[in-house]
Design a protein around this motif. Structure first.
Motif, PDB file in Angstrom:
ATOM      1  N   ARG A   1     -60.601 -17.549   8.264  1.00  0.00           N
ATOM      2  CA  ARG A   1     -61.607 -18.349   8.971  1.00  0.00           C
ATOM      3  C   ARG A   1     -62.940 -17.593   8.976  1.00  0.00           C
ATOM      4  O   ARG A   1     -62.976 -16.357   9.069  1.00  0.00           O
ATOM      5  CB  ARG A   1     -61.166 -18.600  10.423  1.00  0.00           C
ATOM      6  CG  ARG A   1     -59.839 -19.346  10.567  1.00  0.00           C
ATOM      7  CD  ARG A   1     -59.993 -20.837  10.534  1.00  0.00           C
ATOM      8  NE  ARG A   1     -60.811 -21.312  11.643  1.00  0.00           N
ATOM      9  CZ  ARG A   1     -60.333 -21.538  12.873  1.00  0.00           C
ATOM     10  NH1 ARG A   1     -59.058 -21.298  13.164  1.00  0.00           N
ATOM     11  NH2 ARG A   1     -61.129 -22.005  13.817  1.00  0.00           N
TER      12      ARG A   1
ATOM     13  N   TYR B   1     -56.274 -16.078  11.586  1.00  0.00           N
ATOM     14  CA  TYR B   1     -57.739 -16.152  11.545  1.00  0.00           C
ATOM     15  C   TYR B   1     -58.358 -15.406  10.361  1.00  0.00           C
ATOM     16  O   TYR B   1     -59.575 -15.432  10.180  1.00  0.00           O
ATOM     17  CB  TYR B   1     -58.326 -15.625  12.853  1.00  0.00           C
ATOM     18  CG  TYR B   1     -58.084 -16.569  14.006  1.00  0.00           C
ATOM     19  CD1 TYR B   1     -58.957 -17.622  14.264  1.00  0.00           C
ATOM     20  CD2 TYR B   1     -56.965 -16.428  14.805  1.00  0.00           C
ATOM     21  CE1 TYR B   1     -58.731 -18.503  15.302  1.00  0.00           C
ATOM     22  CE2 TYR B   1     -56.709 -17.312  15.846  1.00  0.00           C
ATOM     23  CZ  TYR B   1     -57.599 -18.341  16.091  1.00  0.00           C
ATOM     24  OH  TYR B   1     -57.357 -19.230  17.124  1.00  0.00           O
TER      25      TYR B   1
ATOM     26  N   ALA C   1     -67.081 -20.850  17.157  1.00  0.00           N
ATOM     27  CA  ALA C   1     -67.059 -22.230  17.651  1.00  0.00           C
ATOM     28  C   ALA C   1     -65.782 -22.508  18.428  1.00  0.00           C
ATOM     29  O   ALA C   1     -65.812 -23.154  19.494  1.00  0.00           O
ATOM     30  CB  ALA C   1     -67.207 -23.204  16.481  1.00  0.00           C
ATOM     31  N   GLU C   2     -64.644 -22.026  17.911  1.00  0.00           N
ATOM     32  CA  GLU C   2     -63.395 -22.228  18.641  1.00  0.00           C
ATOM     33  C   GLU C   2     -63.407 -21.457  19.962  1.00  0.00           C
ATOM     34  O   GLU C   2     -62.984 -21.975  21.005  1.00  0.00           O
ATOM     35  CB  GLU C   2     -62.187 -21.793  17.803  1.00  0.00           C
ATOM     36  CG  GLU C   2     -60.872 -22.039  18.536  1.00  0.00           C
ATOM     37  CD  GLU C   2     -59.630 -21.608  17.780  1.00  0.00           C
ATOM     38  OE1 GLU C   2     -58.557 -21.515  18.417  1.00  0.00           O
ATOM     39  OE2 GLU C   2     -59.722 -21.349  16.558  1.00  0.00           O
ATOM     40  N   LEU C   3     -63.896 -20.238  19.928  1.00  0.00           N
ATOM     41  CA  LEU C   3     -63.971 -19.421  21.146  1.00  0.00           C
ATOM     42  C   LEU C   3     -64.736 -20.161  22.250  1.00  0.00           C
ATOM     43  O   LEU C   3     -64.256 -20.280  23.382  1.00  0.00           O
ATOM     44  CB  LEU C   3     -64.635 -18.090  20.796  1.00  0.00           C
ATOM     45  CG  LEU C   3     -64.755 -16.990  21.837  1.00  0.00           C
ATOM     46  CD1 LEU C   3     -64.899 -15.641  21.142  1.00  0.00           C
ATOM     47  CD2 LEU C   3     -65.943 -17.190  22.762  1.00  0.00           C
TER      48      LEU C   3
ATOM     49  N   MET D   1     -58.191 -14.655  20.862  1.00  0.00           N
ATOM     50  CA  MET D   1     -58.357 -16.093  21.043  1.00  0.00           C
ATOM     51  C   MET D   1     -57.237 -16.650  21.915  1.00  0.00           C
ATOM     52  O   MET D   1     -57.466 -17.545  22.744  1.00  0.00           O
ATOM     53  CB  MET D   1     -58.368 -16.800  19.689  1.00  0.00           C
ATOM     54  CG  MET D   1     -58.817 -18.236  19.755  1.00  0.00           C
ATOM     55  SD  MET D   1     -60.598 -18.395  20.040  1.00  0.00           S
ATOM     56  CE  MET D   1     -61.227 -18.132  18.380  1.00  0.00           C
TER      57      MET D   1
ATOM     58  N   SER E   1     -65.684 -12.132  17.661  1.00  0.00           N
ATOM     59  CA  SER E   1     -65.160 -13.084  16.681  1.00  0.00           C
ATOM     60  C   SER E   1     -64.690 -12.363  15.422  1.00  0.00           C
ATOM     61  O   SER E   1     -63.657 -12.728  14.828  1.00  0.00           O
ATOM     62  CB  SER E   1     -66.232 -14.117  16.331  1.00  0.00           C
ATOM     63  OG  SER E   1     -66.576 -14.899  17.461  1.00  0.00           O
TER      64      SER E   1
ATOM     65  N   GLU F   1     -66.897 -20.267  12.439  1.00  0.00           N
ATOM     66  CA  GLU F   1     -65.774 -21.134  12.825  1.00  0.00           C
ATOM     67  C   GLU F   1     -65.008 -20.530  13.999  1.00  0.00           C
ATOM     68  O   GLU F   1     -64.617 -21.239  14.939  1.00  0.00           O
ATOM     69  CB  GLU F   1     -64.827 -21.324  11.642  1.00  0.00           C
ATOM     70  CG  GLU F   1     -65.367 -22.228  10.547  1.00  0.00           C
ATOM     71  CD  GLU F   1     -64.471 -22.253   9.325  1.00  0.00           C
ATOM     72  OE1 GLU F   1     -64.566 -23.228   8.561  1.00  0.00           O
ATOM     73  OE2 GLU F   1     -63.696 -21.295   9.107  1.00  0.00           O
ATOM     74  N   ILE F   2     -64.791 -19.220  13.948  1.00  0.00           N
ATOM     75  CA  ILE F   2     -64.070 -18.547  15.037  1.00  0.00           C
ATOM     76  C   ILE F   2     -64.885 -18.608  16.319  1.00  0.00           C
ATOM     77  O   ILE F   2     -64.349 -18.885  17.405  1.00  0.00           O
ATOM     78  CB  ILE F   2     -63.750 -17.090  14.646  1.00  0.00           C
ATOM     79  CG1 ILE F   2     -62.764 -17.066  13.467  1.00  0.00           C
ATOM     80  CG2 ILE F   2     -63.168 -16.326  15.838  1.00  0.00           C
ATOM     81  CD1 ILE F   2     -62.589 -15.699  12.830  1.00  0.00           C
TER      82      ILE F   2
ATOM     83  N   SER G   1     -65.296 -23.304  22.457  1.00  0.00           N
ATOM     84  CA  SER G   1     -64.728 -24.629  22.763  1.00  0.00           C
ATOM     85  C   SER G   1     -63.804 -24.613  23.964  1.00  0.00           C
ATOM     86  O   SER G   1     -63.575 -25.654  24.588  1.00  0.00           O
ATOM     87  CB  SER G   1     -63.979 -25.165  21.538  1.00  0.00           C
ATOM     88  OG  SER G   1     -62.729 -24.505  21.362  1.00  0.00           O
ATOM     89  N   TYR G   2     -63.276 -23.447  24.308  1.00  0.00           N
ATOM     90  CA  TYR G   2     -62.365 -23.351  25.453  1.00  0.00           C
ATOM     91  C   TYR G   2     -63.106 -23.144  26.773  1.00  0.00           C
ATOM     92  O   TYR G   2     -62.478 -23.107  27.835  1.00  0.00           O
ATOM     93  CB  TYR G   2     -61.370 -22.207  25.234  1.00  0.00           C
ATOM     94  CG  TYR G   2     -60.492 -22.394  24.025  1.00  0.00           C
ATOM     95  CD1 TYR G   2     -59.626 -23.472  23.937  1.00  0.00           C
ATOM     96  CD2 TYR G   2     -60.539 -21.504  22.950  1.00  0.00           C
ATOM     97  CE1 TYR G   2     -58.820 -23.659  22.813  1.00  0.00           C
ATOM     98  CE2 TYR G   2     -59.747 -21.675  21.824  1.00  0.00           C
ATOM     99  CZ  TYR G   2     -58.890 -22.758  21.768  1.00  0.00           C
ATOM    100  OH  TYR G   2     -58.100 -22.946  20.653  1.00  0.00           O
TER     101      TYR G   2
ATOM    102  N   LYS H   1     -57.695 -18.786  25.275  1.00  0.00           N
ATOM    103  CA  LYS H   1     -57.062 -20.099  25.384  1.00  0.00           C
ATOM    104  C   LYS H   1     -56.198 -20.181  26.650  1.00  0.00           C
ATOM    105  O   LYS H   1     -56.235 -21.181  27.388  1.00  0.00           O
ATOM    106  CB  LYS H   1     -56.210 -20.338  24.138  1.00  0.00           C
ATOM    107  CG  LYS H   1     -55.742 -21.772  23.951  1.00  0.00           C
ATOM    108  CD  LYS H   1     -54.800 -21.902  22.753  1.00  0.00           C
ATOM    109  CE  LYS H   1     -55.445 -21.424  21.465  1.00  0.00           C
ATOM    110  NZ  LYS H   1     -54.554 -21.687  20.289  1.00  0.00           N
TER     111      LYS H   1
END
Length: 457
Positions: free
Chosen positions: A235, A232, A242-244, A194, A222, A239-240, A246-247, A198
């Motif tokens: 998590r 993580y 979704a964050e992945l 992640m 993930s 959820e993981i 999101s970037y 990022k």
């Protein structure tokens, strides 16, 4: 527990065809030493790819029966669209008949001569679609990923300093997109952290370059983040994921991987202007915007599979199964990519067959040997797949010479995997007798699919 237990029961089976070593030698000879040209009925254990080869669940098959085959605005599309939006967070979802169709649309619009697409590692169809547009692809794999036998947690990562350097050299205006492949298929099925996603995203934002995820195996990646990256462990996989996402500014996906589907894919993104161009090309080449070359039943199967793949009992079984085969081969002294990747075991053919030079394709020689010895079909990921020629028609080899044993999802049992290990070990014990290959016929792009070869005399 030490024993790997499949988190499912088998409801339907299909027979495996058996043949002899002598028969397989003749079959391979007629196929010009290219297992892509071997009939599936002549294969005992098919590890050619994990793409489209999954066993669908009873829920997916029920969804197939419920498929709405309306040309426009089918119920299946809206189920599919909502599922993709919920997982990725991207507001625009465009179905395609498979991943390479999504790539073809995207790179036809953004590509062209004088442009460069940057990735941790591009897989074969991604690179081919980039090159077909006239653009070029650049792989910036991290240093750890270039050493198969040296374990590291996230060997699929992109080299961030190299990314900054290449953007400075090529100019941000000439780079239409940076693509992060998760997991890194050509790099041994290795995950991307992640933190790396990022950091790559931040560099792209700074230079106003769109950042996309090649999301074929997003769930497996993930789960690796959950297992290996600090912060993580508690998590959930959704959820993981979704964050992945999101970037990123968007993603391509072949639903034939982490959605258990036998066909299908999609483009998802934030940019409505780019989406409008993609949809126009979709209608010309694939179909209307709510089916994209797919039957309504396929859209249902994908929507259900995308949810099933994030079940952690399944992912634990999936990752452990690949690790199980990897560890058996390591114990026998066989050079493999370490640690185990997400969807396949990768053998280092260069180390396995050091007596065969790179320009005689040691990976393809090993692929052929595994088929002859035990009817196992695998694929070379080395200089046959990725090698280029210089101005003098001399081979410029690939970064690594690997062969991939891709494990279809929910298809083979532990005894099948034990058989695979036995055959690989048998070949390893007689490896000095293997010969290299030379190409007799090839195409300019994706030559490994149709190339004809013969043994070096």
């Amino acid at each position: 527990m030490k024993t790997i237990i499949e988190p499912f029961k088998i409801k339907s089976v299909e027979p495996i065809s058996f043949n002899t070593k002598e028969e397989r030698f003749e079959i391979l000879e007629k196929a010009d030493y290219n297992p892509f040209q071997v009939k599936a009925g002549d294969v005992l254990i098919d590890l050619l790819t994990d793409s489209g080869t999954s066993a669908m669940s009873s829920n997916q098959w029920a969804g197939v029966m419920m498929g709405d085959e309306s040309y426009a605005g089918s119920a299946g599309f809206f189920h599919f669209e909502k599922t993709v939006k919920d997982i990725t967070g991207f507001p625009i979802v465009i179905p395609t008949h498979q991943g390479r169709a999504a790539e073809k649309i995207l790179f036809s619009i953004l590509g062209g001569k004088g442009k460069w697409f940057i990735s941790n590692t591009l897989f074969d169809t991604t690179r081919a679609n980039i090159e077909f547009s006239g653009a070029e692809g650049i792989d910036l794999l991290c240093e750890e990923g270039k050493h198969p036998s040296v374990p590291s947690a996230f060997k699929g990562n992109m080299d961030i300093e190299a990314l900054k350097r290449v953007i400075g050299e090529k100019g941000a205006e000439n780079i239409p997109m940076v693509i992060m492949t998760v997991t890194n298929n050509s790099g041994g099925g290795q995950p991307v952290s992640m933190q790396n996603i990022k950091e790559a995203s931040a560099v792209c934002k700074e230079h106003r370059i769109p950042f996309f995820i090649d999301a074929c195996r997003f769930a497996e990646n993930s789960y690796f983040i959950k297992l290996r990256e600090e912060g993580y462990a508690d998590r959930s996989v959704p959820e993981i994921a979704a964050e992945l996402f999101s970037y990123a500014d968007g993603c391509t996906m072949s639903a034939k991987k982490d959605a258990f589907a036998n066909i299908g894919g999609f483009l998802a993104m934030k940019d409505p202007e780019l989406a409008a161009k993609c949809r126009n090309l979709l209608i010309i080449t694939e179909g209307f915007t709510t089916y994209g070359g797919l039957a309504g039943r396929d859209l249902e199967a994908i929507a259900i599979g995308l949810k099933e793949v994030m079940d952690e009992h399944y992912l634990q079984y999936r990752i452990r199964s690949v690790e199980y085969l990897t560890n058996k081969l390591i114990a026998a002294g066989i050079p493999v990519m370490q640690p185990a990747g997400g969807h396949a075991v990768y053998i280092d053919a260069k180390a396995f067959l050091p007596h065969i030079p790179v320009d005689q394709y040691p990976g393809q020689a090993l692929v052929c040997a595994l088929y002859i010895e035990g009817g196992i079909r695998s694929v070379e990921i080395g200089s046959l797949m990725f090698g280029k020629y210089d101005a003098n028609h001399q081979l410029k080899p690939a970064q690594m010479e690997l062969i991939r044993l891709a494990i279809p999802r929910r298809v083979y049992t532990q005894s099948h995997i034990d058989y695979v290990a036995e055959i690989v070990i048998n070949v390893f014990e007689s490896k000095d007798s293997l010969r290299g290959l030379t190409i007799t016929e090839e195409t300019a792009l994706l030559r490994h699919f149709t190339a004809k070869l013969k043994p070096v005399q």
